[in-house]
Design a protein around this motif. Structure first.
Motif, PDB file in Angstrom:
ATOM      1  N   LEU A 106      39.621  51.856  47.634  1.00  0.00           N
ATOM      2  CA  LEU A 106      38.744  50.678  47.669  1.00  0.00           C
ATOM      3  C   LEU A 106      39.306  49.552  46.810  1.00  0.00           C
ATOM      4  O   LEU A 106      39.292  48.385  47.212  1.00  0.00           O
ATOM      5  CB  LEU A 106      37.346  51.061  47.201  1.00  0.00           C
ATOM      6  N   THR A 107      39.829  49.942  45.660  1.00  0.00           N
ATOM      7  CA  THR A 107      40.401  48.936  44.769  1.00  0.00           C
ATOM      8  C   THR A 107      41.526  48.201  45.485  1.00  0.00           C
ATOM      9  O   THR A 107      41.623  46.972  45.434  1.00  0.00           O
ATOM     10  CB  THR A 107      40.926  49.592  43.488  1.00  0.00           C
ATOM     11  N   ALA A 108      42.342  48.978  46.170  1.00  0.00           N
ATOM     12  CA  ALA A 108      43.463  48.363  46.887  1.00  0.00           C
ATOM     13  C   ALA A 108      42.959  47.427  47.978  1.00  0.00           C
ATOM     14  O   ALA A 108      43.457  46.321  48.154  1.00  0.00           O
ATOM     15  CB  ALA A 108      44.344  49.447  47.495  1.00  0.00           C
ATOM     16  N   GLU A 109      41.937  47.888  48.706  1.00  0.00           N
ATOM     17  CA  GLU A 109      41.400  47.079  49.794  1.00  0.00           C
ATOM     18  C   GLU A 109      40.807  45.769  49.265  1.00  0.00           C
ATOM     19  O   GLU A 109      40.855  44.733  49.927  1.00  0.00           O
ATOM     20  CB  GLU A 109      40.327  47.857  50.559  1.00  0.00           C
ATOM     21  N   MET A 110      40.222  45.874  48.072  1.00  0.00           N
ATOM     22  CA  MET A 110      39.549  44.689  47.521  1.00  0.00           C
ATOM     23  C   MET A 110      40.533  43.555  47.230  1.00  0.00           C
ATOM     24  O   MET A 110      40.138  42.382  47.222  1.00  0.00           O
ATOM     25  CB  MET A 110      38.802  45.055  46.240  1.00  0.00           C
ATOM     26  N   GLN A 111      41.804  43.910  47.053  1.00  0.00           N
ATOM     27  CA  GLN A 111      42.796  42.887  46.747  1.00  0.00           C
ATOM     28  C   GLN A 111      42.963  41.907  47.909  1.00  0.00           C
ATOM     29  O   GLN A 111      43.508  40.828  47.746  1.00  0.00           O
ATOM     30  CB  GLN A 111      44.167  43.524  46.442  1.00  0.00           C
ATOM     31  N   PHE A 112      42.512  42.348  49.099  1.00  0.00           N
ATOM     32  CA  PHE A 112      42.697  41.473  50.264  1.00  0.00           C
ATOM     33  C   PHE A 112      41.804  40.241  50.195  1.00  0.00           C
ATOM     34  O   PHE A 112      42.006  39.286  50.918  1.00  0.00           O
ATOM     35  CB  PHE A 112      42.427  42.246  51.567  1.00  0.00           C
ATOM     36  N   VAL A 113      40.735  40.327  49.386  1.00  0.00           N
ATOM     37  CA  VAL A 113      39.859  39.153  49.264  1.00  0.00           C
ATOM     38  C   VAL A 113      40.276  38.412  47.978  1.00  0.00           C
ATOM     39  O   VAL A 113      40.092  38.938  46.881  1.00  0.00           O
ATOM     40  CB  VAL A 113      38.388  39.579  49.181  1.00  0.00           C
ATOM     41  N   PRO A 114      40.861  37.258  48.127  1.00  0.00           N
ATOM     42  CA  PRO A 114      41.381  36.562  46.943  1.00  0.00           C
ATOM     43  C   PRO A 114      40.236  35.978  46.087  1.00  0.00           C
ATOM     44  O   PRO A 114      39.315  35.347  46.604  1.00  0.00           O
ATOM     45  CB  PRO A 114      42.240  35.448  47.531  1.00  0.00           C
ATOM     46  N   VAL A 115      40.274  36.254  44.823  1.00  0.00           N
ATOM     47  CA  VAL A 115      39.266  35.743  43.881  1.00  0.00           C
ATOM     48  C   VAL A 115      40.049  35.095  42.731  1.00  0.00           C
ATOM     49  O   VAL A 115      41.024  35.689  42.249  1.00  0.00           O
ATOM     50  CB  VAL A 115      38.386  36.885  43.356  1.00  0.00           C
ATOM     51  N   PRO A 116      39.647  33.903  42.332  1.00  0.00           N
ATOM     52  CA  PRO A 116      40.355  33.271  41.201  1.00  0.00           C
ATOM     53  C   PRO A 116      40.332  34.177  39.970  1.00  0.00           C
ATOM     54  O   PRO A 116      39.358  34.901  39.744  1.00  0.00           O
ATOM     55  CB  PRO A 116      39.539  31.991  40.960  1.00  0.00           C
TER      56      PRO A 116
END
Lengths: 450, 249
Positions: A106-116
């Protein structure tokens, strides 16, 4: 080897069972592989979906002012299977921490959504997982507030669509049906061979098997036909030989009959004539068997009841000492379609056998009844003799077979009476069988189509 | 050729003259001896050619013809004989050769016995045929023709009795002879003795003993009620009469 209780008896069924079990195993394995693959795919999708949803929500909330957050959360349309809340503390559900692999995934997948970088979650808590069919995820905003989400995580379904299941079942059914069809087709020659062997037993002149089909079947049919031909030749040679002897004996018997007329001694003359009668009877039976008497005679309507009475009258005339024990229980009239001379010979043979070996003959003709072969009359001939052991009964219908192995003429004929009777009756579409009578004696049962 | 009327031959010649045609000389000779002993005058022939010579040379009351002749077949000879002569024919046929027998009867033979025959049966047949010829004043032209009486049909060639519905009603040999004898003399009273005389030799002992039994069996088969028999009537004083109009076709 112990026989299995449900192991079918026929070759076709056994082959079908083996093939269908194999097909079932292959299908089951295929279905399992497919299901696992599908479940993996679903899980991956589910995880990706979850990660993106969580991060998208987080991002949208992280980019607004902390005051606007609670309003934004309230404005969120409530989605089924998803609960969102802002809280000063991380999620408090009584769930175990999510498995490490899931957390990593999940952590890896979350990287796909860019957050400042400034807005990135300071802490992430993951509880539950697919085993609990529920996940609680908490993300801490940089300002210390937790975004807590509770998201259903339904267990992946091995078969998703009804179409797939019905298509699979149809495919299986089609394969099974084709298996059954092919097995039946391939084992049919065995059944044909069996029925041909049976037909040969009934009639030596049964038509040959077609020598077609797969090479093994054609070879077996050819071998069978050769064997049938040998048997036919054997029976024919024997019959022809006897017929030839019979023809040749007519002249000497005629001469002897004439010579006997000049024998002075009445007693000797009577005995000579009786011997000559026996001789003639044997020849007559052989000649009758050697030619197909039914082939030349055309069918006509005949009164079966009167025929039976006539035969019994003639038997009584020839053997007055038995007259009392020759009885008939027949209807007044019973018209059937038959070849009169041939049918009379058949019934004479049966009734004479009863009189000669059983010392009596009781003939019962039952009114016609409906049978699978059509409307048939049943004729029963009972005697009071010793009967015939069950094992020998069918053998009695083979040419030249006699119960007495001695071949002593004084105890019987040449062994053609019953074969002739059966040939004739079967040529009429009926059958004759021997059975034991309750209370001793033999019963001949004749079925004749009306 | 033979032209003399048979009826006068019967009355003039006390010993009827028979021609026996058979290729086996022993059978021929034995048969001649046997028939001579029984009061006939017998001439023999070994084949059709020989038989023609004998027929040209003499007059015969009856011909005994073996159908299995070398050279010209017995059937062909029978056909020729029928065209030339009125002499009745008794055929000797092979056992089982039913078609030959029927064709022979159709060609005009009067009766037959099957080989190997019983000499006494042959004798009885010869006497019966001669008697018929004598009674009818010539060769029995009706010998092989179908007899119709009271809607019943008797086919002498095949020895078959058909009821008014055309269904065959089986007869024993004795019953056939008895019915044929009654039909031959329809509407004439026949005493038991006459019937015995007509049928003697046709069947051994039992028939002689039981002419009444045979009559009652025949009545049953003809559905002729025993008490009130209309077809075969009992005549007081011991005799029977077949009362019906008899046609031959």
């Amino acid at each position: 080897m112990k026989t299995l209780a449900y192991w079918p008896r026929s070759l076709a069924a056994r082959t079908a069972v083996v093939l269908l079990l194999g097909l079932a195993a292959v299908q089951a394995a295929g279905l399992t592989i497919h299901a696992f693959d599908r479940m993996d795919l679903q899980r991956l999708g589910q995880e990706h979906d979850l990660a993106v949803r969580v991060m998208t929500l987080y991002r949208s909330l992280a980019l607004v002012s902390p005051d606007a957050r609670s309003r934004a959360v309230e404005d969120l349309e409530s989605t089924e299977g998803q609960f969102v809340a802002l809280s000063p503390v991380p999620p408090g559900e009584a769930l175990p921490p999510a498995p490490i692999w899931l957390q990593r995934q999940l952590t890896a997948e979350m990287q796909f959504v860019p957050v400042p970088i400034s807005a990135r979650a300071r802490d992430i808590v993951m509880l539950g997982g697919p085993d609990n069919e529920l996940m609680a995820v908490g993300l801490r905003f940089p300002d210390g507030v937790w975004l807590n989400l509770r998201i259903d995580m339904p267990a992946p379904r091995p078969w998703h669509s009804l179409t797939f299941l019905s298509a699979f079942l149809m495919m299986t059914a089609a394969a099974g049906g084709m298996t059954l069809w092919a097995v039946r087709r391939l084992t049919r020659p065995v059944a044909t061979l069996a029925s041909a062997a049976e037909a040969l037993g009934r009639d030596v002149n049964a038509p040959p098997l077609p020598e077609t089909g797969p090479s093994e079947v054609a070879t077996a049919a050819a071998a069978f036909n050769t064997m049938a031909e040998r048997i036919r030749r054997f029976v024919q040679d024997r019959t022809f030989m006897l017929a030839a002897i019979g023809h040749d004996l007519r002249t000497p018997i005629t001469r002897l009959r004439l010579r006997a007329e000049f024998v002075e001694d009445d007693h000797q003359r009577a005995r000579m004539l009786a011997d000559l009668d026996d001789l003639e009877a044997m020849i007559s039976a052989t000649l009758a068997f050697s030619r197909d008497s039914t082939a030349t005679e055309s069918p006509a309507r005949i009164d079966l009841a009167e025929l039976v009475r006539t035969i019994l009258d003639e038997t009584a005339d020839a053997r007055p000492e038995l007259a009392e024990r020759l009885t008939a229980d027949v209807p007044d009239h019973l018209t059937i379609q038959a070849r009169p001379v041939a049918l009379k010979r058949a019934l004479v043979n049966l009734i004479n056998n009863a009189a000669a070996y059983g010392g009596s003959a009781r003939v019962v003709v039952a009114p016609p009844t409906q049978t699978p072969a059509g409307l048939s009359a049943t004729l029963i001939i009972d005697d009071d003799g010793p009967g015939i052991p069950e094992a020998d009964r069918e053998r009695m219908f083979q040419p030249f077979q006699r119960l007495e192995a001695s071949r002593n003429r004084s105890t019987g004929g040449v062994g053609l009476g019953l074969p002739i009777a059966r040939n004739i009756i079967r040529a009429h579409g009926g059958d004759v069988t021997l059975e034991s009578r309750q209370g001793g004696g033999l019963r001949a049962r004749v079925i004749l189509p009306v | 050729m033979m032209t003399a009327p048979q009826a006068t031959a019967m009355t003039v010649a006390p010993r009827p003259h028979l021609l026996v045609i058979d290729d086996d000389h022993e059978i021929r000779d034995l048969l001649a001896m046997f028939l001579e002993r029984e009061g006939f005058h017998v001439t023999t022939a070994s084949d059709a050619l020989d038989a023609r010579r004998r027929l040209a040379a003499g007059h015969f009351n009856l011909v005994v013809l073996d159908l299995m002749l070398p050279g010209e077949s017995g059937l062909d000879f029978a056909r020729w004989l029928r065209s030339q002569s009125d002499a009745p024919v008794v055929m000797l046929t092979a056992m089982g050769e039913d078609t030959d027998r029927i064709r022979g009867l159709e060609l005009g033979a009067d009766d037959y016995v099957t080989k190997p025959f019983n000499p006494r049966e042959l004798l009885a047949r010869i006497r019966a045929v001669l008697r018929r010829v004598g009674e009818h004043g010539g060769r029995d032209q009706d010998g092989g023709r179908t007899i119709i009486f009271s809607d019943w049909t008797l086919d002498p060639r095949r020895r078959r009795l058909l009821n008014p519905d055309g269904v065959e009603v089986p007869l024993t040999g004795g019953e056939f002879e008895l019915l044929a004898a009654l039909l031959d003399r329809a509407n004439r009273v026949l005493t038991r003795d006459m019937l015995l005389e007509l049928l003697r030799g046709r069947q051994a002992g039992p028939f002689d003993r039981a002419i009444d039994v045979a009559i009652s069996r025949l009545r049953r088969k003809l559905e002729d009620n025993g008490r009130n028999a209309q077809l075969i009537k009992t005549v007081r004083g011991g005799g029977y009469v077949l009362a019906a109009e008899v046609r031959r076709e």
